[in-house]
Structure formats: C-alpha cells, structure tokens
Scaffold this motif. Structure first.
Motif, PDB file in Angstrom:
ATOM      1  N   GLY A 135     -29.183  -4.452  12.193  1.00  0.00           N
ATOM      2  CA  GLY A 135     -28.041  -3.569  12.396  1.00  0.00           C
ATOM      3  C   GLY A 135     -26.690  -4.220  12.171  1.00  0.00           C
ATOM      4  N   THR A 136     -25.654  -3.530  12.637  1.00  0.00           N
ATOM      5  CA  THR A 136     -24.274  -3.934  12.366  1.00  0.00           C
ATOM      6  C   THR A 136     -23.430  -3.815  13.620  1.00  0.00           C
ATOM      7  N   VAL A 137     -22.615  -4.848  13.863  1.00  0.00           N
ATOM      8  CA  VAL A 137     -21.580  -4.803  14.891  1.00  0.00           C
ATOM      9  C   VAL A 137     -20.243  -4.586  14.197  1.00  0.00           C
ATOM     10  N   VAL A 138     -19.511  -3.570  14.608  1.00  0.00           N
ATOM     11  CA  VAL A 138     -18.185  -3.274  14.053  1.00  0.00           C
ATOM     12  C   VAL A 138     -17.165  -3.424  15.170  1.00  0.00           C
ATOM     13  N   ASN A 139     -16.271  -4.392  15.031  1.00  0.00           N
ATOM     14  CA  ASN A 139     -15.210  -4.597  16.021  1.00  0.00           C
ATOM     15  C   ASN A 139     -13.872  -4.173  15.420  1.00  0.00           C
ATOM     16  N   VAL A 140     -13.182  -3.268  16.100  1.00  0.00           N
ATOM     17  CA  VAL A 140     -11.883  -2.775  15.643  1.00  0.00           C
ATOM     18  C   VAL A 140     -10.795  -3.609  16.320  1.00  0.00           C
ATOM     19  N   THR A 141     -10.040  -4.354  15.516  1.00  0.00           N
ATOM     20  CA  THR A 141      -8.967  -5.192  16.045  1.00  0.00           C
ATOM     21  C   THR A 141      -7.626  -4.535  15.715  1.00  0.00           C
ATOM     22  N   SER A 142      -6.660  -5.279  15.242  1.00  0.00           N
ATOM     23  CA  SER A 142      -5.345  -4.715  14.937  1.00  0.00           C
ATOM     24  C   SER A 142      -4.551  -5.722  14.123  1.00  0.00           C
ATOM     25  N   SER A 143      -3.671  -5.231  13.276  1.00  0.00           N
ATOM     26  CA  SER A 143      -2.781  -6.126  12.539  1.00  0.00           C
ATOM     27  C   SER A 143      -1.787  -6.813  13.473  1.00  0.00           C
ATOM     28  N   LEU A 144      -1.623  -6.276  14.706  1.00  0.00           N
ATOM     29  CA  LEU A 144      -0.722  -6.912  15.668  1.00  0.00           C
ATOM     30  C   LEU A 144      -1.249  -8.260  16.157  1.00  0.00           C
ATOM     31  N   GLN A 145      -2.481  -8.593  15.819  1.00  0.00           N
ATOM     32  CA  GLN A 145      -3.004  -9.918  16.150  1.00  0.00           C
ATOM     33  C   GLN A 145      -2.157 -11.019  15.524  1.00  0.00           C
ATOM     34  N   SER A 146      -1.407 -10.696  14.470  1.00  0.00           N
ATOM     35  CA  SER A 146      -0.594 -11.685  13.768  1.00  0.00           C
ATOM     36  C   SER A 146       0.904 -11.417  13.865  1.00  0.00           C
ATOM     37  N   VAL A 147       1.297 -10.440  14.689  1.00  0.00           N
ATOM     38  CA  VAL A 147       2.716 -10.082  14.801  1.00  0.00           C
ATOM     39  C   VAL A 147       3.108 -10.122  16.279  1.00  0.00           C
ATOM     40  N   PRO A 148       3.756 -11.201  16.749  1.00  0.00           N
ATOM     41  CA  PRO A 148       4.048 -11.373  18.180  1.00  0.00           C
ATOM     42  C   PRO A 148       5.275 -10.597  18.654  1.00  0.00           C
ATOM     43  N   ILE A 149       5.150  -9.274  18.686  1.00  0.00           N
ATOM     44  CA  ILE A 149       6.271  -8.418  19.083  1.00  0.00           C
ATOM     45  C   ILE A 149       6.432  -8.434  20.606  1.00  0.00           C
ATOM     46  N   PRO A 150       7.648  -8.609  21.116  1.00  0.00           N
ATOM     47  CA  PRO A 150       7.864  -8.612  22.569  1.00  0.00           C
ATOM     48  C   PRO A 150       7.341  -7.345  23.229  1.00  0.00           C
ATOM     49  N   LEU A 151       6.808  -7.504  24.425  1.00  0.00           N
ATOM     50  CA  LEU A 151       6.276  -6.450  25.279  1.00  0.00           C
ATOM     51  C   LEU A 151       4.921  -5.922  24.809  1.00  0.00           C
ATOM     52  N   LEU A 152       4.459  -6.363  23.645  1.00  0.00           N
ATOM     53  CA  LEU A 152       3.129  -5.969  23.155  1.00  0.00           C
ATOM     54  C   LEU A 152       2.182  -7.167  23.135  1.00  0.00           C
ATOM     55  N   GLY A 153       2.551  -8.206  23.881  1.00  0.00           N
ATOM     56  CA  GLY A 153       1.771  -9.436  23.848  1.00  0.00           C
ATOM     57  C   GLY A 153       0.361  -9.285  24.379  1.00  0.00           C
ATOM     58  N   GLU A 172     -22.453 -17.246  14.116  1.00  0.00           N
ATOM     59  CA  GLU A 172     -23.547 -17.451  15.064  1.00  0.00           C
ATOM     60  C   GLU A 172     -24.776 -16.615  14.710  1.00  0.00           C
ATOM     61  N   LEU A 173     -24.562 -15.458  14.078  1.00  0.00           N
ATOM     62  CA  LEU A 173     -25.677 -14.578  13.731  1.00  0.00           C
ATOM     63  C   LEU A 173     -26.133 -14.740  12.282  1.00  0.00           C
ATOM     64  N   GLU A 174     -25.620 -15.752  11.613  1.00  0.00           N
ATOM     65  CA  GLU A 174     -26.020 -16.020  10.227  1.00  0.00           C
ATOM     66  C   GLU A 174     -27.538 -16.136  10.140  1.00  0.00           C
ATOM     67  N   GLY A 175     -28.129 -15.355   9.233  1.00  0.00           N
ATOM     68  CA  GLY A 175     -29.580 -15.406   9.035  1.00  0.00           C
ATOM     69  C   GLY A 175     -30.374 -14.535   9.985  1.00  0.00           C
ATOM     70  N   SER A 176     -29.697 -13.858  10.929  1.00  0.00           N
ATOM     71  CA  SER A 176     -30.410 -13.032  11.905  1.00  0.00           C
ATOM     72  C   SER A 176     -30.699 -11.623  11.387  1.00  0.00           C
ATOM     73  N   GLY A 177     -30.038 -11.242  10.304  1.00  0.00           N
ATOM     74  CA  GLY A 177     -30.158  -9.881   9.798  1.00  0.00           C
ATOM     75  C   GLY A 177     -29.110  -8.937  10.333  1.00  0.00           C
ATOM     76  N   VAL A 178     -28.315  -9.407  11.317  1.00  0.00           N
ATOM     77  CA  VAL A 178     -27.264  -8.568  11.895  1.00  0.00           C
ATOM     78  C   VAL A 178     -25.954  -8.819  11.147  1.00  0.00           C
ATOM     79  N   SER A 179     -25.316  -7.749  10.681  1.00  0.00           N
ATOM     80  CA  SER A 179     -24.025  -7.849  10.000  1.00  0.00           C
ATOM     81  C   SER A 179     -22.901  -7.692  11.021  1.00  0.00           C
ATOM     82  N   VAL A 180     -21.791  -8.366  10.771  1.00  0.00           N
ATOM     83  CA  VAL A 180     -20.632  -8.293  11.665  1.00  0.00           C
ATOM     84  C   VAL A 180     -19.411  -7.925  10.829  1.00  0.00           C
ATOM     85  N   LEU A 181     -18.772  -6.831  11.165  1.00  0.00           N
ATOM     86  CA  LEU A 181     -17.645  -6.296  10.411  1.00  0.00           C
ATOM     87  C   LEU A 181     -16.418  -6.206  11.303  1.00  0.00           C
TER      88      LEU A 181
END
Length: 261
Positions: A135-153, A172-181
């Motif tokens: 199967g597949t793990v899909v993690n939704v992050t944000s472009s704000l991970q790279s933009v240190p805007i005050p009050l949104l830390g 860590e899951l390399e070769g396990s058959g699980v995809s990470v997106l």
C-alpha cells in the motif's frame, strides 16, 4: 495504480482539500473511510458521494487532537473497510500565536497531536495492512515548512517535522513494498486561510491567487496513481522547498507588515 475498489482512509475529509479528495477518489472507484471531527459534515460528504452512484464511504467521527484517537480511528477503518491499502494523513490544525505567549500550552500541543503525532500513530497502526497489500502512505504537509512567517511557527514547524519524517519513513520502508508520498499544497482556497487570520498592519499582503481544493485533490490523485514520491501544487510552491533562501526572504518581507503587538 488503478484505484477502483482500493480501500482508502482519508482524514480531515469534512471540508477543504480532504473533502475534495474524498470526492475525487470516489470518482475513481475507491472504497473510502472518511474521518474528521465534524460528523455532520462527514455525513453530508458521504451522502453526496453516494448520490453520484459511488459506494457510500464509511463515516468515522474522530478528534485527532486527542492522544489515542488515531489508534481508535485505525481500528474503525479496518473494521469498516476490511483492510486499508492507502492511508491519507490530511487532517491538519492551524494556529495563529506567538511562541513567547503560548509556549507549550494546550493549544500548541493539540496542534502537534493533530498535525504530527496522529499521522505517525496511524501509520504505525496500519503498517501491517499496508505491507500486506503493497500500500501507500500519503502525508499532506505544507509549503510553509520552508517559510518562517511570524505567528505561524507552530503550524510550519509541525509540517516541517512531518515532511522530514515522511522522507525518512520512505528510506526505512525501502524494499517493503510500501510507497510513501509527500503532498505539499501551496496557497489553497479554504475556509480559514492563514494569510487572512494574521493581524496585518492595514491590508493583507498581496499573494498569488490560491488554487481550488478541487485542483489540489486532482493533483493528489494523479500523484497516487503515478506512484510519485512527492507532489507539489501549485508548481510555484516548489521554489521555497528547493531554494530555502526564497522562503526566508519572503518571511523577511512579510514580517514588518504583521502586527506583532
């Protein structure tokens, strides 16, 4: 990947990107379990999907800001679907607060529980299912991970941590058959955009027009179908990710326009 008949768990599915993603996945024939805090809105989403001829999703009301809720959600999703082959960690909480005022107060901890600890807990709990199905793990992050805007830390830090853990999980899951997106949304037109919640001095900063939740959902579905490792939408959000100096520059430009008290 052909999504027809594939059992998928989508968190944060009551509105915004999560709701649009549930509708898009159902349109591809996936079997869904949808989760969020607002059960009434989830029922509306499920009714709408069912009325269009797709299988009605399993509805699971869950507050992922509560420690332990992720394990309960995983068990309910497996019970409702039989198994989970794709996990979409989309649920997210926002917070506009100064670190000097909030520190590690309850609100900050609840945000990290929703944005970081619950995705990790769901992944751990469902990994046996995902390994068995490739199967597949899909993690939704944000472009704000790279933009240190005050009050949104707090929000940015939680998404930066999730992004880093997503990349290390892939190794860590390399070769396990699980995809990470990793999915990295940029500015998206949702009910509570952070830019509108900031205490601006005068009018808010002008930003590029946000994309619709529907276009973001379509980009996510295509990334899953094509087996990608990362999807960024809109494409302009790649800039601060690949050139972090741009994110720092944006923050320096924005800071004087925000009322920091």
């Amino acid at each position: 990947m052909d999504l027809a008949g594939v059992p998928v768990l989508v968190t944060g599915a009551s509105s915004g990107i999560g709701r649009a993603l549930a509708e898009a996945l159902a349109g591809r024939g996936a079997r869904l379990a949808i989760a969020a805090r607002r059960g009434g809105l989830l029922e509306e989403v499920a009714d709408g999907i069912g009325s269009r001829g797709a299988a009605r999703p399993v509805v699971i009301e869950a507050d992922l800001s509560r420690a332990g809720a992720a394990d309960e959600l995983a068990a309910a999703a497996v019970a409702g679907l039989g198994r989970v082959e794709i996990l979409v960690n989309n649920a997210g909480a926002g917070l506009v607060a100064a670190q000097a005022a909030m520190g590690d107060d309850e609100g900050a901890r609840a945000l990290f529980e929703t944005n970081l600890w619950s995705p990790l807990a769901l992944t751990r709990r469902l990994l046996p299912e995902l390994r068995a199905s490739g199967g597949t793990v899909v993690n939704v992050t944000s472009s704000l991970q790279s933009v240190p805007i005050p009050l949104l830390g707090y929000y940015g830090a939680s998404k930066a941590a999730l992004a880093h853990l997503t990349r290390t999980l892939r190794h860590e899951l390399e070769g396990s058959g699980v995809s990470v997106l990793e999915i990295v949304p940029g500015a998206t037109e949702t009910a509570a955009r952070d830019v509108g919640l900031l205490p601006w001095r005068g009018r808010p900063m002008r930003t590029p027009p946000p994309v619709s939740p529907g276009s973001a959902a379509e980009a996510i579905v295509k990334a899953i179908e094509r087996g990608r490792r990362r999807g960024v939408h809109p494409a302009t959000s790649l800039l601060p990710l690949e050139l972090p100096v741009i994110g720092r520059l944006v923050a320096r430009i924005v800071t004087p326009r925000i009322d920091l008290g």
